[in-house]
Scaffold this active site. Structure first.
Site, PDB file in Angstrom:
ATOM      1  N   VAL A   1       0.830  -1.205   0.000  1.00  0.00           N
ATOM      2  CA  VAL A   1       0.000   0.000   0.000  1.00  0.00           C
ATOM      3  C   VAL A   1       0.864   1.255   0.000  1.00  0.00           C
ATOM      4  O   VAL A   1       0.564   2.233  -0.700  1.00  0.00           O
ATOM      5  CB  VAL A   1      -0.972  -0.007   1.198  1.00  0.00           C
ATOM      6  CG1 VAL A   1      -1.814   1.266   1.215  1.00  0.00           C
ATOM      7  CG2 VAL A   1      -1.879  -1.235   1.141  1.00  0.00           C
TER       8      VAL A   1
ATOM      9  N   LYS B   1      -6.786  -0.795  10.329  1.00  0.00           N
ATOM     10  CA  LYS B   1      -8.076  -1.107  10.947  1.00  0.00           C
ATOM     11  C   LYS B   1      -7.927  -1.747  12.315  1.00  0.00           C
ATOM     12  O   LYS B   1      -8.723  -1.496  13.225  1.00  0.00           O
ATOM     13  CB  LYS B   1      -8.942  -1.987  10.048  1.00  0.00           C
ATOM     14  CG  LYS B   1      -8.399  -3.385   9.728  1.00  0.00           C
ATOM     15  CD  LYS B   1      -7.618  -3.396   8.464  1.00  0.00           C
ATOM     16  CE  LYS B   1      -7.185  -4.778   8.047  1.00  0.00           C
ATOM     17  NZ  LYS B   1      -6.408  -4.734   6.785  1.00  0.00           N
TER      18      LYS B   1
ATOM     19  N   GLU C   1     -10.311   5.912   5.323  1.00  0.00           N
ATOM     20  CA  GLU C   1     -11.080   5.228   4.278  1.00  0.00           C
ATOM     21  C   GLU C   1     -10.431   3.917   3.868  1.00  0.00           C
ATOM     22  O   GLU C   1     -11.109   2.917   3.621  1.00  0.00           O
ATOM     23  CB  GLU C   1     -11.217   6.141   3.061  1.00  0.00           C
ATOM     24  CG  GLU C   1     -12.086   5.577   1.952  1.00  0.00           C
ATOM     25  CD  GLU C   1     -13.551   5.486   2.342  1.00  0.00           C
ATOM     26  OE1 GLU C   1     -14.031   4.339   2.526  1.00  0.00           O
ATOM     27  OE2 GLU C   1     -14.202   6.526   2.471  1.00  0.00           O
TER      28      GLU C   1
ATOM     29  N   VAL D   1     -11.058   0.161   5.609  1.00  0.00           N
ATOM     30  CA  VAL D   1     -12.245  -0.686   5.436  1.00  0.00           C
ATOM     31  C   VAL D   1     -12.535  -0.867   3.952  1.00  0.00           C
ATOM     32  O   VAL D   1     -12.813   0.103   3.248  1.00  0.00           O
ATOM     33  CB  VAL D   1     -13.481  -0.078   6.137  1.00  0.00           C
ATOM     34  CG1 VAL D   1     -14.679  -1.021   6.001  1.00  0.00           C
ATOM     35  CG2 VAL D   1     -13.200   0.240   7.595  1.00  0.00           C
TER      36      VAL D   1
ATOM     37  N   GLY E   1      -1.133 -15.665  -3.110  1.00  0.00           N
ATOM     38  CA  GLY E   1      -0.919 -14.387  -2.444  1.00  0.00           C
ATOM     39  C   GLY E   1      -2.165 -13.772  -1.848  1.00  0.00           C
ATOM     40  O   GLY E   1      -2.129 -12.644  -1.338  1.00  0.00           O
TER      41      GLY E   1
ATOM     42  N   GLU F   1      -2.143 -14.785   3.922  1.00  0.00           N
ATOM     43  CA  GLU F   1      -0.824 -14.661   4.541  1.00  0.00           C
ATOM     44  C   GLU F   1      -0.300 -16.041   4.946  1.00  0.00           C
ATOM     45  O   GLU F   1      -1.060 -17.021   5.042  1.00  0.00           O
ATOM     46  CB  GLU F   1      -0.918 -13.770   5.787  1.00  0.00           C
ATOM     47  CG  GLU F   1      -1.461 -12.382   5.536  1.00  0.00           C
ATOM     48  CD  GLU F   1      -0.481 -11.483   4.811  1.00  0.00           C
ATOM     49  OE1 GLU F   1       0.723 -11.833   4.759  1.00  0.00           O
ATOM     50  OE2 GLU F   1      -0.915 -10.448   4.272  1.00  0.00           O
TER      51      GLU F   1
ATOM     52  N   ASP G   1     -10.134  -9.921  11.129  1.00  0.00           N
ATOM     53  CA  ASP G   1     -10.000  -8.784  10.221  1.00  0.00           C
ATOM     54  C   ASP G   1     -11.371  -8.204   9.873  1.00  0.00           C
ATOM     55  O   ASP G   1     -11.567  -6.977   9.903  1.00  0.00           O
ATOM     56  CB  ASP G   1      -9.272  -9.240   8.953  1.00  0.00           C
ATOM     57  CG  ASP G   1      -9.174  -8.143   7.912  1.00  0.00           C
ATOM     58  OD1 ASP G   1      -8.327  -7.258   8.069  1.00  0.00           O
ATOM     59  OD2 ASP G   1      -9.954  -8.179   6.938  1.00  0.00           O
TER      60      ASP G   1
ATOM     61  N   LYS H   1     -13.142  -4.303  10.852  1.00  0.00           N
ATOM     62  CA  LYS H   1     -13.753  -3.419   9.851  1.00  0.00           C
ATOM     63  C   LYS H   1     -15.214  -3.123  10.172  1.00  0.00           C
ATOM     64  O   LYS H   1     -15.658  -1.976  10.075  1.00  0.00           O
ATOM     65  CB  LYS H   1     -13.618  -4.054   8.466  1.00  0.00           C
ATOM     66  CG  LYS H   1     -12.177  -4.174   7.989  1.00  0.00           C
ATOM     67  CD  LYS H   1     -12.069  -5.029   6.738  1.00  0.00           C
ATOM     68  CE  LYS H   1     -10.623  -5.191   6.288  1.00  0.00           C
ATOM     69  NZ  LYS H   1     -10.492  -6.127   5.150  1.00  0.00           N
TER      70      LYS H   1
END
Length: 436
Positions: free
Chosen positions: A15, A106, A130, A133, A188, A191, A202, A206
Site C-alpha cells: 500500500v 483497521k 477510508e 475498510v 498471495g 498470509e 479482520d 472493519k
C-alpha cells in the site's frame, strides 16, 4: 492556487509503494481535479536500503518514525506500517504536533480508536481512514457523508477478500477448506499465518469501525461476536447451494430496540441477492437506511494501488478542509456519539433464521423428537429435509431451516437435541441472512 500537502509516509509495503507510485504518476491529474498539490516529503521504513532505489533521490528515506513527527515541513502523516506499536505512538505524537493523519490500520483503530479520535478532536486535526475498510470502496465516506441524512438500520458486508476467495472456490470445486487455503496462500490472497483473516478477526475490526460511524458508538471489540470459516464443511456449502443459498463470511451490524449488535460469522445468503454473487477476492457492502433504502458498494478490498486510491482520497479531503475551523469539520466517529445509544445487544437476543445439519440414526421417531424439541423452545420450522442414508450406513442427516428466532432459543434447542441418543455427532449451526 493549489492547497499543498507535505507527506511523511510511514511504511512502504504494497500500500505504501502503491500510494507513492499513484501520487507520482498522477500528480498533475490530482492537482487539476482537486486543487491539491500533494508531495511526499519524507519516507520512514524498517529497511531504508531496500526502499532507497524506489523513491526519488531528493526524498530522505530513514528508519526512525520520529523523523516525520519532528519534520516541521510535514503537515500530514500517512501511517501504513500496520500493527499496534509503533503505529499508535506515531499517530498520537503526530496529532500532538498538529499534523493530520491518514491510516489504513483497521486493527489499531478498532482496538484504540476511542483514544486516537478523542486526541484528534481536541487537537483540531483529522484522522482519516477510508483505506482501513474495504480497500478501494469508498464505504466510510458513503456512510459518514453520503448517508448523513439517513437513519441507518443495518450494514452487512463481505469485507475480507481472502475468505471470499476460499468460500467461492470451495463452492465451485467441492474441495476442503485446508486445500483451498493452501492455494490462496500460493496465489498471495492469504498470509503465511492466515489466522486474522480466516477466523474473522479482520472482518470484525472493519465492521466495528463501520458500526461506530453508522451508529455513533465507541469502538469496543469485546462486544463483537466472531466466528471464522476454518471449520466449514464442503457438505454444508453444497447443501446450501441446493437450497438456493450461498455461504459468505459477513460482517453485520444492526440497531434495534435492544441496542447495537456487531457480529461476524458465515451466513447463508439467498443466491438471488447481489451480495451472494460477489465472487473471488472482491468485497461488497450493503447499507440499509430509512431514506436511501438499500444501497450496495462493490470493488476491490485489497491490493497496493486500489487501497492507495482510498488513501489519496483521504488526503484530498484533508486538503479541502484544512483551512476550515475544526468545529465545522465532520467529528471523529466516537467523539460525535449519541450518548443515548451506548448499549449493546446481548448475542443471545439477536434474531435471525437458522440452518441446522443434524446427523441422526435412520429409524422411526427421530424426526418427531427433533420437531418436538424445536417447538418446545419457541422456534418455528420453515423447511426440514431428510437426506437419503448412504448405502450400508445406519445414519442419515436432517437439514432444518428455521423461521426467525432468538439465538438463545435455538442454542437451547441444539443442546437438548445433542443429548438425544439418536443424534450421532455434532449438530452444525449456520445463520441465515435474508437481507430484506
Amino acid at each position: 492556487m493549489a492547497t499543498s500537502l507535505k507527506l511523511g509516509l510511514a511504511g512502504f509495503g504494497n500500500v505504501g509503494k502503491g500510494t507513492y507510485d499513484v501520487l507520482k504518476r498522477n500528480k498533475n491529474l490530482i492537482a487539476d481535479r482537486t486543487g491539491t498539490d500533494i508531495e511526499v516529503k519524507r519516507v520512514v521504513v524498517r529497511n531504508p536500503q531496500r526502499v532507497r532505489p524506489l523513491v526519488d533521490a531528493d526524498i530522505p528515506v530513514t528508519s526512525d518514525w520520529r523523523d516525520i513527527v519532528n519534520d516541521p515541513e510535514v503537515n500530514v502523516v500517512v501511517e501504513l506500517i500496520g500493527g499496534i506499536e509503533p503505529a499508535k505512538t506515531l499517530i498520537l505524537e503526530s496529532i500532538a504536533k498538529g499534523k493530520h493523519v491518514v491510516t489504513a490500520n483497521k486493527a489499531l483503530l478498532a482496538e484504540c480508536g476511542n483514544e486516537i479520535f478523542e486526541a484528534a478532536q481536541k487537537a483540531g486535526v483529522n484522522v482519516a481512514f477510508e483505506a482501513a475498510v474495504a480497500g478501494s470502496i469508498p464505504i466510510v465516506k458513503s456512510v459518514r457523508e453520503g448517508l448523513a441524512a439517513d437513519d441507518i438500520e443495518w450494514i452487512a458486508g463481505i469485507i475480507n477478500g481472502t475468505c471470499n476467495f476460499i468460500l467461492s472456490t470451495m463452492r465451485d470445486t467441492g474441495r476442503t477448506f485446508s486445500d483451498v487455503l493452501e492455494e490462496a496462500q500460493k496465489l498471495g490472497y492469504a498470509e503465511a499465518d492466515p489466522t486474522f483473516d480466516i477466523e474473522g478477526i479482520d472482518t470484525a475490526h472493519k465492521i466495528m469501525l463501520l458500526s461506530a460511524i453508522a451508529f455513533g458508538i465507541p469502538v469496543n471489540m469485546d462486544k463483537v461476536h466472531i466466528e471464522g470459516i476454518s471449520k466449514l464443511d464442503p457438505k454444508d456449502i453444497k447443501y446450501a447451494e441446493e437450497l438456493g443459498y450461498r455461504i459468505k463470511l459477513l460482517g453485520i451490524t444492526k440497531k434495534s430496540d435492544k441496542g447495537i449488535e456487531v457480529r461476524v460469522h458465515p451466513s447463508l445468503v439467498p443466491n438471488k441477492k447481489l451480495l451472494a454473487n460477489v465472487e473471488g477476492a472482491m468485497n461488497a457492502v450493503v447499507v440499509k437506511a430509512d431514506a436511501a433504502e438499500s444501497s450496495l458498494y462493490y470493488g476491490k478490498g485489497a491490493g497496493g494501488e486500489p487501497t492507495a486510491s482510498a488513501v489519496i482520497a483521504d488526503l484530498v479531503d484533508i486538503a479541502r478542509t484544512a483551512e476550515v475551523h475544526a468545529s465545522q469539520r465532520p467529528k471523529m466517529p466516537t467523539v460525535s456519539a449519541d450518548k443515548n445509544v451506548n448499549h449493546w445487544t446481548d448475542f443471545g437476543d439477536i434474531v435471525t433464521s437458522y440452518y441446522l445439519r443434524i446427523p441422526v440414526e435412520d429409524k422411526p421417531g427421530v424426526l418427531a423428537d427433533i420437531t418436538r424439541i424445536i417447538a418446545d423452545n419457541g422456534v418455528s420450522i420453515e423447511q426440514m429435509i431428510q437426506k437419503e442414508a448412504p448405502t450400508k450406513e445406519k445414519g442419515t442427516e436432517v437439514i432444518l431451516l428455521s423461521h426467525s428466532a432468538k439465538e438463545a432459543d435455538i442454542q437451547r434447542a441444539i443442546r437438548t437435541m445433542q443429548a438425544l441418543a439418536s443424534v450421532r455427532g455434532p449438530i452444525v449451526l449456520l445463520r441465515m441472512e435474508e437481507l430484506n
